[in-house]
Structure formats: C-alpha cells, structure tokens
Write a protein that holds these residues in place. Structure first.
Motif, PDB file in Angstrom:
ATOM      1  N   ASP A 226       0.823  -1.216   0.000  1.00  0.00           N
ATOM      2  CA  ASP A 226       0.000   0.000   0.000  1.00  0.00           C
ATOM      3  C   ASP A 226       0.851   1.257   0.000  1.00  0.00           C
ATOM      4  OD1 ASP A 226      -2.227  -1.540   0.074  1.00  0.00           O
ATOM      5  OD2 ASP A 226      -2.497  -1.416   2.235  1.00  0.00           O
ATOM      6  N   ILE A 227       1.934   1.223   0.783  1.00  0.00           N
ATOM      7  CA  ILE A 227       2.744   2.436   0.899  1.00  0.00           C
ATOM      8  C   ILE A 227       3.480   2.704  -0.416  1.00  0.00           C
ATOM      9  CG2 ILE A 227       4.808   1.390   1.993  1.00  0.00           C
ATOM     10  CD1 ILE A 227       3.428   4.534   3.368  1.00  0.00           C
ATOM     11  N   ILE A 346      -6.574   8.093  -3.866  1.00  0.00           N
ATOM     12  CA  ILE A 346      -6.532   7.374  -2.583  1.00  0.00           C
ATOM     13  C   ILE A 346      -7.923   6.835  -2.223  1.00  0.00           C
ATOM     14  CG2 ILE A 346      -6.180   7.680  -0.074  1.00  0.00           C
ATOM     15  CD1 ILE A 346      -3.544   7.343  -1.433  1.00  0.00           C
ATOM     16  N   VAL A 347      -8.974   7.563  -2.564  1.00  0.00           N
ATOM     17  CA  VAL A 347     -10.341   7.057  -2.333  1.00  0.00           C
ATOM     18  C   VAL A 347     -10.475   5.707  -3.046  1.00  0.00           C
ATOM     19  CG1 VAL A 347     -12.791   7.407  -2.864  1.00  0.00           C
ATOM     20  CG2 VAL A 347     -11.436   9.312  -1.989  1.00  0.00           C
ATOM     21  N   GLN A 348     -10.003   5.653  -4.301  1.00  0.00           N
ATOM     22  CA  GLN A 348     -10.104   4.388  -5.060  1.00  0.00           C
ATOM     23  C   GLN A 348      -9.262   3.284  -4.415  1.00  0.00           C
ATOM     24  OE1 GLN A 348      -8.931   5.385  -9.083  1.00  0.00           O
ATOM     25  NE2 GLN A 348     -10.426   7.051  -9.111  1.00  0.00           N
ATOM     26  N   LEU A 349      -8.075   3.676  -3.918  1.00  0.00           N
ATOM     27  CA  LEU A 349      -7.187   2.686  -3.293  1.00  0.00           C
ATOM     28  C   LEU A 349      -7.833   2.109  -2.025  1.00  0.00           C
ATOM     29  CD1 LEU A 349      -4.277   1.386  -3.258  1.00  0.00           C
ATOM     30  CD2 LEU A 349      -3.567   3.301  -1.847  1.00  0.00           C
ATOM     31  N   ILE A 350      -8.395   2.988  -1.195  1.00  0.00           N
ATOM     32  CA  ILE A 350      -8.992   2.523   0.063  1.00  0.00           C
ATOM     33  C   ILE A 350     -10.211   1.644  -0.219  1.00  0.00           C
ATOM     34  CG2 ILE A 350     -10.090   3.225   2.236  1.00  0.00           C
ATOM     35  CD1 ILE A 350      -8.438   5.720   2.241  1.00  0.00           C
ATOM     36  N   MET A 351     -10.943   1.980  -1.290  1.00  0.00           N
ATOM     37  CA  MET A 351     -12.141   1.200  -1.623  1.00  0.00           C
ATOM     38  C   MET A 351     -11.801  -0.275  -1.845  1.00  0.00           C
ATOM     39  SD  MET A 351     -15.001   2.909  -4.010  1.00  0.00           S
ATOM     40  CE  MET A 351     -13.984   4.012  -4.915  1.00  0.00           C
ATOM     41  N   LEU A 356      -5.591   0.174   5.077  1.00  0.00           N
ATOM     42  CA  LEU A 356      -4.437   0.657   4.329  1.00  0.00           C
ATOM     43  C   LEU A 356      -3.217   0.338   5.201  1.00  0.00           C
ATOM     44  CD1 LEU A 356      -4.384   2.039   1.629  1.00  0.00           C
ATOM     45  CD2 LEU A 356      -4.462   4.234   2.785  1.00  0.00           C
ATOM     46  N   GLU A 357      -2.408  -0.595   4.738  1.00  0.00           N
ATOM     47  CA  GLU A 357      -1.338  -1.094   5.611  1.00  0.00           C
ATOM     48  C   GLU A 357      -0.139  -0.150   5.661  1.00  0.00           C
ATOM     49  OE1 GLU A 357      -0.266  -5.099   4.657  1.00  0.00           O
ATOM     50  OE2 GLU A 357      -2.014  -5.864   5.718  1.00  0.00           O
ATOM     51  N   PHE A 358       0.310   0.120   6.890  1.00  0.00           N
ATOM     52  CA  PHE A 358       1.514   0.918   7.098  1.00  0.00           C
ATOM     53  C   PHE A 358       2.515   0.004   7.803  1.00  0.00           C
ATOM     54  CE2 PHE A 358       4.296   3.985   9.128  1.00  0.00           C
ATOM     55  CZ  PHE A 358       4.405   4.977   8.157  1.00  0.00           C
TER      56      PHE A 358
END
Ligand SMILES: C[S@@+](CC[C@H](N)C(=O)[O-])C[C@H]1O[C@@H](n2cnc3c(N)ncnc32)[C@H](O)[C@@H]1O
Length: 369
Positions: A226-227, A346-351, A356-358
């Motif tokens: 994710d990062i 980012i909205v699309q990524l979170i969807m 969201l892995e850190f």
C-alpha cells in the motif's frame, strides 16, 4: 552537497498541511517501539556507569513528535534509576535532522516543554540539556564514543539519493510493472546507505551502546504494498499532468523518490554484513494508515469514518512529507491541484482494501565491543 540535503524537509509550521498536524501515525509507531527503547536503556544502566546520559534522535523533524523521544527517555531513565537506587541522571539530547528542518519551531516549544517536565518530575528531575545537530545522518554527526543511546524513527527509509540513471521516466518509484533492474537499483542504494549509517553510528556510540531504529519496511510474507502504491500514485498523477501540459515532461523524466522500504531479510543482511552491531530485536508491526487521526477518535469511530475522510487524512500525511521535495522540482503552483487529484486516487485505493497497511520495522541493536 546533494540536493536532498538542501530541499528535503517535512512541511514546516503548524498549518493545515504541516508535519506537526499530520504525523499521528509516526507518533503511534514511536509508541509501538517504546517497550523496546525501554529494554535497551534499562540494559545500559545495568552495565555502564552513567552520570550524564547522552542520547541522539536522528531525523527528529518538527512538531509534537520531535520531543516525544526526549520525554519517553526521561520517563524510562527516571523509573530505571529509582528501581536501581541510582542518583537521578543528567541528560544531554541531540536532535538531528537535515538543514531545512524547522528547528525554530522546536526551539520555540522548549520553554513550555521543560516547564511541564519540571512540574511533572519535581526535584527528582536531573538537568536536561537539549542541543540541535543539523546535517545528514549519512555523514558523521558526533565525536567518537560520545553517545550512549541512538534513536531514529521513520527516517531511514529516506535514501541519500534515488538510484541514478534509472530510466524510470513515467514513474517516480517502484510499481508492479517496474523492471527487476530498477528494484535491484533501489535495493542496492538502500544497502549502501544503511551500511554507511551503521558504520558511522558505531563510531559515535560508546562500547555496548544501544540503538533503536524504526523505518517503513515489511515482513517478506506481506503481499500488499500500500505504501509503495501511495508513493507511485504521485508518478501516475504527474504523468497525467504532463499529458495535460501542466508540467514539463523533462522535469518528470529526471525525478524519482529517494525512498525504500526494505524487507526484514534485506535489513538483517545489511546489519550482519556491516558487522559492528549485535542484533537484539528485529520485528515488524503493521498499523492502519488511514487512522492518521487525532487520538480522541477511537478505533470504533475510525471504522465509521467515510472513505472521503480517510482519504483526506492519508493525503495530508503524504503531502506533509513529500510536498517540499515536489515543490522544489515541479513548482508551488501545481501543489493544490496535484493533491486534489491524489486524494481522489486514494479514495479508489482505500475502496479496494480492508485497511491501508503501514508496515514498519523496529530494530534494536547493541554496539559490539
Ligand atoms: C517522517 S519524518 C519522521 C520524523 C520523526 N522522527 C517522527 O517520528 O515523527 C522523517 C525525517 O527524517 C529526516 N531525514 C531524512 N533523511 C535524512 C538524513 N539523511 N539525515 C537526517 N535526517 C533525515 C526528514 O527530514 C524528516 O524530518
């Protein structure tokens, strides 16, 4: 002097896009590592006579986190000296970051910080001297054998430079379609930088001195990036902006982010190869990155936050860290537009993901005698 040393810093001040207001995830990482910092410091007090405890925080940045280590160390030493029946310690802290860091805002917050420490600790509180040491941690910063404990939180994934001559024209970092040679070039730059960092720090620490490091990095088994996706989305947007003639293509062609998130295995290999330190701990912790929110919001409330709000937090976190570098390269005038587009991505990524892995590595080292 390379450009990173001059232009790299987090967003200054206390405004909406400042690092000070957008670094909750970094604070959480410091909290995760506090037990390991405690273990390292307690060990030191039981094996070395210490009158003045000398500590450096490398890549301290500005905002509330800059003095968090100082506060944590004083608490830990205070407990340790009382438990061991030792005299209260004197402290000397060295706060390091690059030349462009907002050291002024740290200095301005010092009177209040020291006053509240005195209120909290009363007479038991030994004198505490706080110094700034500007400069890159890829060079020597302190005299030989002069420090007991070194700390660096979420700074070592910043490379001294992006690997040169990548031919990575349309991207600014690694993506799933990046050729293996580019992955290898980034890894090689990380190896070189981290090895140098370890060598320099081993010269500055006293024998058996301790060092705790956290950096973005992952367990090999972790499949998600994710990062990395978040870093490379910057490239996707800049590329769109080139096609719309908002940015000159040549500027994008010669820009790559100087960041690398190693795996546990990659970090371990460098530590063993460099050879100055015994590896005490090497752990990975994964936090949910879209919880970059004020601590009053608990996990339940966070789960109820809408995508838009989460994307806003995530975007501000990235903006606080990357804007000075991007501004220096592409100009201030495109920053608002770039980050509006970034938030939409980012909205699309979170969807598409549950969290969201850190991913973070926590490393504890002891200087060999
Ligand atoms: C994400 S911030 C972390 C700050 C703080 N430790 C925290 O946990 O909130 C990373 C910091 O590392 C600093 N940094 C990056 N490369 C550096 C270098 N070569 N030497 C010193 N500081 C560096 C950056 O300027 C930035 O302030």
């Amino acid at each position: 002097m390379d450009t990173q040393q001059v232009v790299l810093h987090m967003n200054h001040g206390t405004g909406d896009n400042s690092y000070a207001n957008n670094s909750i995830i970094q604070k959480k990482v410091m909290r995760e590592a506090k037990g390991i910092v405690e273990e390292s410091i307690k060990r030191l007090y039981t094996i070395i006579p210490i009158h003045c405890f000398k500590v450096a925080d490398l890549g301290c940045s500005s905002g509330p986190n800059a003095l968090q280590l100082v506060s944590n160390v004083i608490d830990i030493v205070d407990n340790t000296t009382s438990n061991l029946n030792l005299k209260p310690s004197v402290f000397q802290f060295f706060l390091n970051d690059l030349f462009g860091n907002d050291f002024n805002s740290i200095f301005k917050s010092l009177p209040q910080f020291l006053e509240s420490l005195e209120e909290k600790k009363g007479h038991k509180f030994g004198p505490c001297f706080i110094n700034a040491t500007p400069g890159t941690f890829y060079r020597r910063l302190f005299p030989n054998d002069s420090l007991h404990f070194l700390h660096s939180s979420l700074s070592l994934h910043w490379l001294s430079q992006a690997p040169k001559e990548l031919g990575n024209e349309e991207n600014v970092h690694l993506t799933s379609t990046t050729p293996p040679a580019m992955h290898e070039a980034y890894l090689e730059q990380f190896r070189k930088d981290f090895k140098l960092f370890l060598k320099l720090r081993s010269q500055e620490l006293v024998a058996k001195g301790g060092m705790v490091l956290t950096l973005i990095g992952m367990d090999k088994s972790q499949k998600t990036h994710d990062i990395r996706t978040a870093w490379s989305l910057i490239g996707t947007i800049l590329n769109d902006m080139v096609l719309e003639n908002l940015i000159e293509a040549i500027k994008l062609e010669c820009f790559d982010l100087p960041l690398y998130d190693p795996t546990i295995e990659e970090a371990k290999e460098v530590i063993e190869d460099e050879g100055s330190f015994t590896l005490q701990r090497l752990e990975s912790v994964t936090l949910d990155w879209s919880t970059n929110i004020k601590e009053v919001v608990d996990d339940d409330n966070n789960n109820k936050l809408d995508l838009n709000t989460k994307a806003e937090f995530t975007t501000k976190f990235i903006r606080a860290a990357l804007e000075p570098l991007l501004k220096a390269k592409f100009g201030e005038e495109i920053m608002d537009e770039l980050f509006v587009r970034y938030k939409n991505k980012i909205v699309q990524l979170i969807m598409g993901v549950k969290i969201l892995e850190f991913p973070t590595l926590i490393i504890s080292l002891i200087k060999k005698v």
